[in-house]
Write a protein that holds these residues in place. Structure first.
Motif, PDB file in Angstrom:
ATOM      1  N   UNK A  76       0.799  -1.225   0.000  1.00 23.50           N
ATOM      2  CA  UNK A  76       0.000   0.000   0.000  1.00 23.50           C
ATOM      3  C   UNK A  76       0.834   1.280   0.000  1.00 23.50           C
ATOM      4  N   UNK A  77       2.128   1.162   0.321  1.00 21.18           N
ATOM      5  CA  UNK A  77       2.965   2.360   0.444  1.00 21.18           C
ATOM      6  C   UNK A  77       2.847   3.023   1.796  1.00 21.18           C
ATOM      7  N   UNK A  78       2.146   2.375   2.725  1.00 21.78           N
ATOM      8  CA  UNK A  78       1.933   2.937   4.059  1.00 21.78           C
ATOM      9  C   UNK A  78       3.253   3.151   4.792  1.00 21.78           C
ATOM     10  N   UNK A  79       4.133   2.149   4.752  1.00 22.36           N
ATOM     11  CA  UNK A  79       5.399   2.242   5.479  1.00 22.36           C
ATOM     12  C   UNK A  79       6.250   3.392   4.954  1.00 22.36           C
ATOM     13  N   UNK A  80       6.261   3.556   3.638  1.00 22.92           N
ATOM     14  CA  UNK A  80       7.058   4.614   3.037  1.00 22.92           C
ATOM     15  C   UNK A  80       6.576   5.990   3.495  1.00 22.92           C
ATOM     16  N   UNK A  81       5.265   6.220   3.473  1.00 32.08           N
ATOM     17  CA  UNK A  81       4.707   7.503   3.909  1.00 32.08           C
ATOM     18  C   UNK A  81       4.977   7.761   5.383  1.00 32.08           C
ATOM     19  N   UNK A 121      10.736  -4.347   4.011  1.00 28.45           N
ATOM     20  CA  UNK A 121      10.193  -3.044   3.606  1.00 28.45           C
ATOM     21  C   UNK A 121      10.997  -1.903   4.214  1.00 28.45           C
ATOM     22  N   UNK A 122      11.262  -1.982   5.522  1.00 30.80           N
ATOM     23  CA  UNK A 122      11.997  -0.906   6.184  1.00 30.80           C
ATOM     24  C   UNK A 122      13.457  -0.878   5.757  1.00 30.80           C
ATOM     25  N   UNK A 123      14.014  -2.043   5.453  1.00 33.37           N
ATOM     26  CA  UNK A 123      15.385  -2.083   4.968  1.00 33.37           C
ATOM     27  C   UNK A 123      15.522  -1.408   3.619  1.00 33.37           C
ATOM     28  N   UNK A 231      -3.350   4.469   9.191  1.00 31.92           N
ATOM     29  CA  UNK A 231      -2.897   3.316   9.977  1.00 31.92           C
ATOM     30  C   UNK A 231      -3.470   3.288  11.388  1.00 31.92           C
ATOM     31  N   UNK A 232      -3.674   4.479  12.008  1.00 31.97           N
ATOM     32  CA  UNK A 232      -4.278   4.499  13.339  1.00 31.97           C
ATOM     33  C   UNK A 232      -5.710   3.974  13.307  1.00 31.97           C
ATOM     34  N   UNK A 233      -6.437   4.317  12.267  1.00 30.70           N
ATOM     35  CA  UNK A 233      -7.802   3.803  12.133  1.00 30.70           C
ATOM     36  C   UNK A 233      -7.802   2.285  12.003  1.00 30.70           C
ATOM     37  N   UNK A 234      -6.846   1.748  11.248  1.00 31.41           N
ATOM     38  CA  UNK A 234      -6.769   0.291  11.080  1.00 31.41           C
ATOM     39  C   UNK A 234      -6.404  -0.388  12.399  1.00 31.41           C
ATOM     40  N   UNK A 267      -4.921   4.815  -0.949  1.00 34.16           N
ATOM     41  CA  UNK A 267      -3.574   5.262  -1.314  1.00 34.16           C
ATOM     42  C   UNK A 267      -3.359   5.284  -2.827  1.00 34.16           C
ATOM     43  N   UNK A 268      -4.320   4.761  -3.576  1.00 27.56           N
ATOM     44  CA  UNK A 268      -4.194   4.729  -5.029  1.00 27.56           C
ATOM     45  C   UNK A 268      -3.259   3.651  -5.534  1.00 27.56           C
TER      46      UNK A 268
END
Length: 432
Positions: A76-81, A121-123, A231-234, A267-268
């Motif tokens: 989703x690109x969540x971690x990047x944002x 992902x974080x790496x 992410x807080x909502x999830x 997130x598109x």
């Protein structure tokens, strides 16, 4: 001979797994072979019922749903944002980028619970940036690897779901008991990074002022809301529904899977190809878990049918081991086993053997479950075979050596071991 058969079975399984044989087929195949030799044929009817009961277990339905949620969030690109936004928020502090990695790791742990996906992902996202900003490779790799394994202990965790099933305790109780230790562990990581940044400023420099100024002059509030709100909502939907008693962990996993899909859509990033890839990876991992689970069910059935648990109990009683001495022995065995085999294998091989003994000693199995989860998390980090180190090494730039990884992770392993010892001494940290 039959008295030694269960111990021989246990030893052969460990030897063959360390030799590289497939875990599921080693567990199931050897167990069935020993059953054919030492048991009556009618016993296999009971084994079939055991396997059917395992595969229809409602609690275990949470496993594929949480796996799906974790993989979908990875796409989703969540971690990047999250990382970009939090790094700029903490950027003016020494060690701010490392602090953001730990906090994002905690949020991803509370959103996914999939260690491999989080570390990779974080790496990919944060390690090149940390090295570019002048961070020491040791601190950068140690922070990423340790933050990525927080999904082992912070709910919703696949590890806790599997431990709950094997120990025969409520997964919701394990989630509730794991929340405070998980948050405290995050706090200890943060404190360590702050101390290192003060003692060794060159190892954790602040971000350039021009980057922070550009962030503040742009749509800062909008970017913060977009990065943190979803992410807080999830997390609130998944963990809140469990802790409020509105949903079981399995039902909350369904909510999480749907929420992760909607998040990716917002997130598109949602595409048919993404959905196809996520479902394929989910099916692959779920099949791996459940085929090992089937083999483990065969192992525990034959082991107990041969009187292995009774033999071990008598052995411990004859040795005059106190409950805490036995607990220490098990923790050492699990820690060492974690150097060589995966956490799923440890849960399905070691825990079913020792769980009845803990129950007979009248020890709190929820507390035991949290200690085992923390121990397994530590083994994920421990050189030379920590799985998180392998994940990170696979995506690290060429200039990051194995030595950097090992030296960077040692302080975090020490923190984990001290923390495990404190939780063992003070069960009240779990609220039980």
């Amino acid at each position: 001979m039959i008295e030694l058969a269960p111990l021989l079975l246990f030893a052969l399984i460990f030897i063959l797994i360390l030799a590289g044989f497939p875990v599921a087929f080693t567990l199931g195949g050897l167990s069935v072979l020993f059953g054919l030799i030492f048991l009556e044929p009618d016993a296999f009817y009971l084994l079939a019922l055991r396997l059917y009961g395992t595969m229809t277990n409602y609690v275990l339905l949470a496993v594929p749903l949480f796996i799906y949620m974790g993989i979908m969030l990875e796409k989703s690109g969540l971690a990047e944002n999250l990382l970009e936004t939090m790094a700029l928020l903490f950027g003016r502090f020494r060690g701010g980028l490392a602090l953001s990695v730990v906090l994002v790791g905690a949020m991803l742990a509370a959103s996914t619970g999939i260690v491999g996906a989080t570390v990779i992902t974080m790496g990919l996202i944060s390690l090149p940036v940390m090295l570019k900003r002048g961070y020491s490779p040791e601190l950068a790799t140690g922070t990423i690897a340790s933050a990525g394994t927080l999904g082992q202990i912070i709910p919703p965790s696949v590890v806790l779901v599997l431990l709950g099933d094997v120990l025969g305790v409520s997964v919701g109780d394990l989630f509730s008991a794991a929340l405070l230790p998980g948050l405290l562990l995050v706090g200890v990581y943060v404190l360590y990074i702050i101390v290192v940044a003060q003692l060794r400023p060159h190892a954790a420099p602040p971000m350039p002022p021009e980057d922070i100024a550009a962030f503040r002059q742009g749509n800062m509030i909008q970017q913060i809301v977009k990065a943190f709100l979803l992410p807080f909502l999830l997390i609130a939907a998944v963990l809140g529904s469990i802790f409020a008693g509105v949903a079981s962990p399995t039902e909350a996993a369904g909510v999480g899977a749907l929420g992760a899909t909607l998040l990716t859509l917002v997130q598109g990033r949602f595409r048919w190809s993404i959905l196809k890839e996520v479902t394929r990876e989910t099916t692959h991992l779920t099949c791996m878990v459940f085929i090992i689970l089937a083999g483990a069910a065969a192992f525990t059935f034959v082991f107990r049918f041969l009187g292995g648990d009774r033999y071990l109990t008598e052995l411990i009683e004859n040795a005059n081991l106190s409950p805490y001495a036995f607990l220490l022995l098990v923790m050492i065995a699990v820690f060492v086993a974690g150097f060589f085999i995966d956490f799923i294998e440890i849960i399905f091989i070691v825990v079913p053997v020792v769980a009845p003994i803990f129950a007979r000693m009248e020890m709190d199995l929820v507390w035991i479950g949290i200690l085992l989860a923390l121990n397994l998390q530590t083994s994920f980090l421990s050189p030379p075979f920590g799985f998180s180190l392998f994940y990170l090494k696979g995506v690290a730039p060429p200039e990051v050596t194995t030595g950097h990884l090992y030296r960077g992770i040692v302080p975090f392993v020490i923190i984990q071991l001290v923390f495990l010892f404190l939780v063992a001494l003070f069960p009240q940290l779990l609220g039980i």
